[in-house]
Design a protein around this motif. Structure first.
Motif, PDB file in Angstrom:
ATOM      1  N   LEU A  14      -1.454   5.932   4.324  1.00 33.61           N
ATOM      2  CA  LEU A  14      -1.877   6.733   5.559  1.00 33.61           C
ATOM      3  C   LEU A  14      -0.379   7.201   6.517  1.00 33.61           C
ATOM      4  N   SER A  15       0.488   6.136   6.327  1.00 33.80           N
ATOM      5  CA  SER A  15       1.873   6.485   7.005  1.00 33.80           C
ATOM      6  C   SER A  15       2.483   7.529   6.395  1.00 33.80           C
ATOM      7  N   ILE A  16       2.446   7.489   5.178  1.00 34.30           N
ATOM      8  CA  ILE A  16       3.257   8.734   4.110  1.00 34.30           C
ATOM      9  C   ILE A  16       2.524   9.923   4.692  1.00 34.30           C
ATOM     10  N   TYR A  17       0.944  10.149   4.875  1.00 37.48           N
ATOM     11  CA  TYR A  17       0.387  11.427   5.198  1.00 37.48           C
ATOM     12  C   TYR A  17       0.686  11.673   6.624  1.00 37.48           C
ATOM     13  N   LYS A  18       1.193  10.854   7.370  1.00 38.18           N
ATOM     14  CA  LYS A  18       1.545  11.125   9.022  1.00 38.18           C
ATOM     15  C   LYS A  18       2.898  11.797   9.056  1.00 38.18           C
ATOM     16  N   THR A  19       3.852  11.765   8.139  1.00 38.09           N
ATOM     17  CA  THR A  19       4.984  12.174   7.901  1.00 38.09           C
ATOM     18  C   THR A  19       4.947  13.878   7.721  1.00 38.09           C
ATOM     19  N   PRO A  20       6.157  14.644   8.144  1.00 39.16           N
ATOM     20  CA  PRO A  20       5.918  16.003   7.770  1.00 39.16           C
ATOM     21  C   PRO A  20       5.699  16.638   6.521  1.00 39.16           C
ATOM     22  N   GLY A  21       6.205  15.861   5.459  1.00 36.42           N
ATOM     23  CA  GLY A  21       5.472  16.190   4.175  1.00 36.42           C
ATOM     24  C   GLY A  21       4.523  15.515   3.700  1.00 36.42           C
ATOM     25  N   GLY A  22       3.715  14.935   4.612  1.00 37.22           N
ATOM     26  CA  GLY A  22       2.463  14.242   4.288  1.00 37.22           C
ATOM     27  C   GLY A  22       1.510  15.089   3.436  1.00 37.22           C
ATOM     28  N   LYS A  23       1.337  16.307   3.910  1.00 34.90           N
ATOM     29  CA  LYS A  23       0.099  17.146   3.184  1.00 34.90           C
ATOM     30  C   LYS A  23       0.637  17.300   1.784  1.00 34.90           C
ATOM     31  N   ASP A  24       1.816  17.443   1.520  1.00 38.38           N
ATOM     32  CA  ASP A  24       1.924  17.850   0.038  1.00 38.38           C
ATOM     33  C   ASP A  24       1.663  16.167  -0.742  1.00 38.38           C
ATOM     34  N   ALA A  25       2.138  15.151  -0.304  1.00 32.92           N
ATOM     35  CA  ALA A  25       1.909  13.715  -0.738  1.00 32.92           C
ATOM     36  C   ALA A  25       0.079  13.602  -0.632  1.00 32.92           C
ATOM     37  N   PHE A  26      -0.513  14.303   0.080  1.00 37.49           N
ATOM     38  CA  PHE A  26      -2.014  13.905   0.142  1.00 37.49           C
ATOM     39  C   PHE A  26      -2.553  14.923  -1.002  1.00 37.49           C
ATOM     40  N   ILE A  27      -2.063  16.206  -1.208  1.00 33.02           N
ATOM     41  CA  ILE A  27      -2.426  16.876  -2.124  1.00 33.02           C
ATOM     42  C   ILE A  27      -2.210  16.397  -3.455  1.00 33.02           C
ATOM     43  N   ASN A  28      -1.052  15.787  -3.729  1.00 33.80           N
ATOM     44  CA  ASN A  28      -0.715  15.276  -4.744  1.00 33.80           C
ATOM     45  C   ASN A  28      -1.629  13.970  -5.223  1.00 33.80           C
ATOM     46  N   ASP A  29      -1.738  13.335  -4.300  1.00 32.20           N
ATOM     47  CA  ASP A  29      -2.591  12.040  -4.571  1.00 32.20           C
ATOM     48  C   ASP A  29      -4.136  12.248  -4.613  1.00 32.20           C
ATOM     49  N   LEU A  30      -4.523  13.262  -4.071  1.00 32.25           N
ATOM     50  CA  LEU A  30      -6.096  13.893  -4.377  1.00 32.25           C
ATOM     51  C   LEU A  30      -6.004  14.080  -5.794  1.00 32.25           C
ATOM     52  N   GLN A  31      -4.904  15.210  -6.180  1.00 30.60           N
ATOM     53  CA  GLN A  31      -5.139  15.527  -7.664  1.00 30.60           C
ATOM     54  C   GLN A  31      -5.176  14.385  -8.685  1.00 30.60           C
ATOM     55  N   ILE A  32      -4.392  13.514  -8.467  1.00 28.27           N
ATOM     56  CA  ILE A  32      -4.216  11.989  -9.325  1.00 28.27           C
ATOM     57  C   ILE A  32      -5.517  11.550  -9.263  1.00 28.27           C
ATOM     58  N   ALA A  33      -6.103  11.361  -8.051  1.00 29.65           N
ATOM     59  CA  ALA A  33      -7.482  10.657  -7.762  1.00 29.65           C
ATOM     60  C   ALA A  33      -8.528  11.571  -8.529  1.00 29.65           C
ATOM     61  N   THR A  34      -8.558  12.753  -8.605  1.00 28.57           N
ATOM     62  CA  THR A  34      -9.566  13.610  -9.309  1.00 28.57           C
ATOM     63  C   THR A  34      -9.398  13.564 -10.816  1.00 28.57           C
ATOM     64  N   TYR A  35      -8.063  13.646 -11.365  1.00 30.98           N
ATOM     65  CA  TYR A  35      -7.813  13.291 -12.811  1.00 30.98           C
ATOM     66  C   TYR A  35      -8.374  12.052 -13.209  1.00 30.98           C
ATOM     67  N   THR A  36      -8.026  10.922 -12.327  1.00 28.45           N
ATOM     68  CA  THR A  36      -8.311   9.458 -12.546  1.00 28.45           C
ATOM     69  C   THR A  36      -9.881   9.237 -13.046  1.00 28.45           C
ATOM     70  N   ARG A  37     -10.494  10.032 -12.029  1.00 31.11           N
ATOM     71  CA  ARG A  37     -12.007   9.954 -12.157  1.00 31.11           C
ATOM     72  C   ARG A  37     -12.534  10.813 -13.368  1.00 31.11           C
ATOM     73  N   LEU A  38     -11.825  11.918 -13.609  1.00 36.76           N
ATOM     74  CA  LEU A  38     -12.209  12.676 -14.593  1.00 36.76           C
ATOM     75  C   LEU A  38     -11.960  12.038 -15.958  1.00 36.76           C
ATOM     76  N   SER A  39     -10.579  11.361 -16.091  1.00 31.49           N
ATOM     77  CA  SER A  39     -10.618  10.681 -17.363  1.00 31.49           C
ATOM     78  C   SER A  39     -11.581   9.463 -17.603  1.00 31.49           C
ATOM     79  N   SER A  40     -11.818   8.890 -16.520  1.00 32.47           N
ATOM     80  CA  SER A  40     -12.710   7.973 -16.609  1.00 32.47           C
ATOM     81  C   SER A  40     -14.148   8.342 -17.266  1.00 32.47           C
TER      82      SER A  40
END
Length: 133
Positions: free
Chosen positions: A81-107
């Motif tokens: 959450l603290s990373i998402y609050k930084t100026p580049g947080g939106k990009d980190a969020f997008i990356n984490d959301l893609q990783i979460a989606t791929y993790t769930r898909l691979s499961s």
């Protein structure tokens, strides 16, 4: 359930109004073991964000949890959450959301692969067991 699509404004509102992990778990009405240890439950996180876009809140929790379940460690929750609050947080969020989606898909892919192996054993047992006897 989700009346409008996800927007950057909605993401920023969720991140800005979100409480820290310890506060969310302390106010939880959930009696599960992990919540009693201080873990943040998805339903508690979503309940703490009344007035925010539900899709944005759900997406932020999925990104924080990495697609691995409905509870997350308060330490990991606060760090992401603290990373998402930084100026580049939106990009980190997008990356984490893609990783979460791929993790769930691979499961799911692994689950269907294992179910296929089990089905093969059942069919093979039928053919060699019942057909030959």
């Amino acid at each position: 359930k989700f009346p409008e699509p996800l927007s950057v404004k909605d993401f920023e509102k969720v991140v800005k109004t979100s409480k820290n992990g310890a506060n969310i778990s302390k106010q939880s009405s959930n009696k599960s073991y992990l919540v009693s240890l201080g873990y943040v439950d998805q339903s508690d996180f979503l309940d703490s964000l009344k007035g925010c876009n539900a899709l944005a809140a759900y997406a932020v929790f999925e990104a924080i949890a990495g697609g691995k379940g409905k509870v997350v460690s308060p330490i990991e929750f606060d760090e992401k959450l603290s990373i998402y609050k930084t100026p580049g947080g939106k990009d980190a969020f997008i990356n984490d959301l893609q990783i979460a989606t791929y993790t769930r898909l691979s499961s799911y892919i692994a689950l269907f692969f294992l179910l296929g192996i089990i089905a093969d054993f059942v069919i093979e047992s039928y053919i060699y067991g019942w057909m030959s006897g």
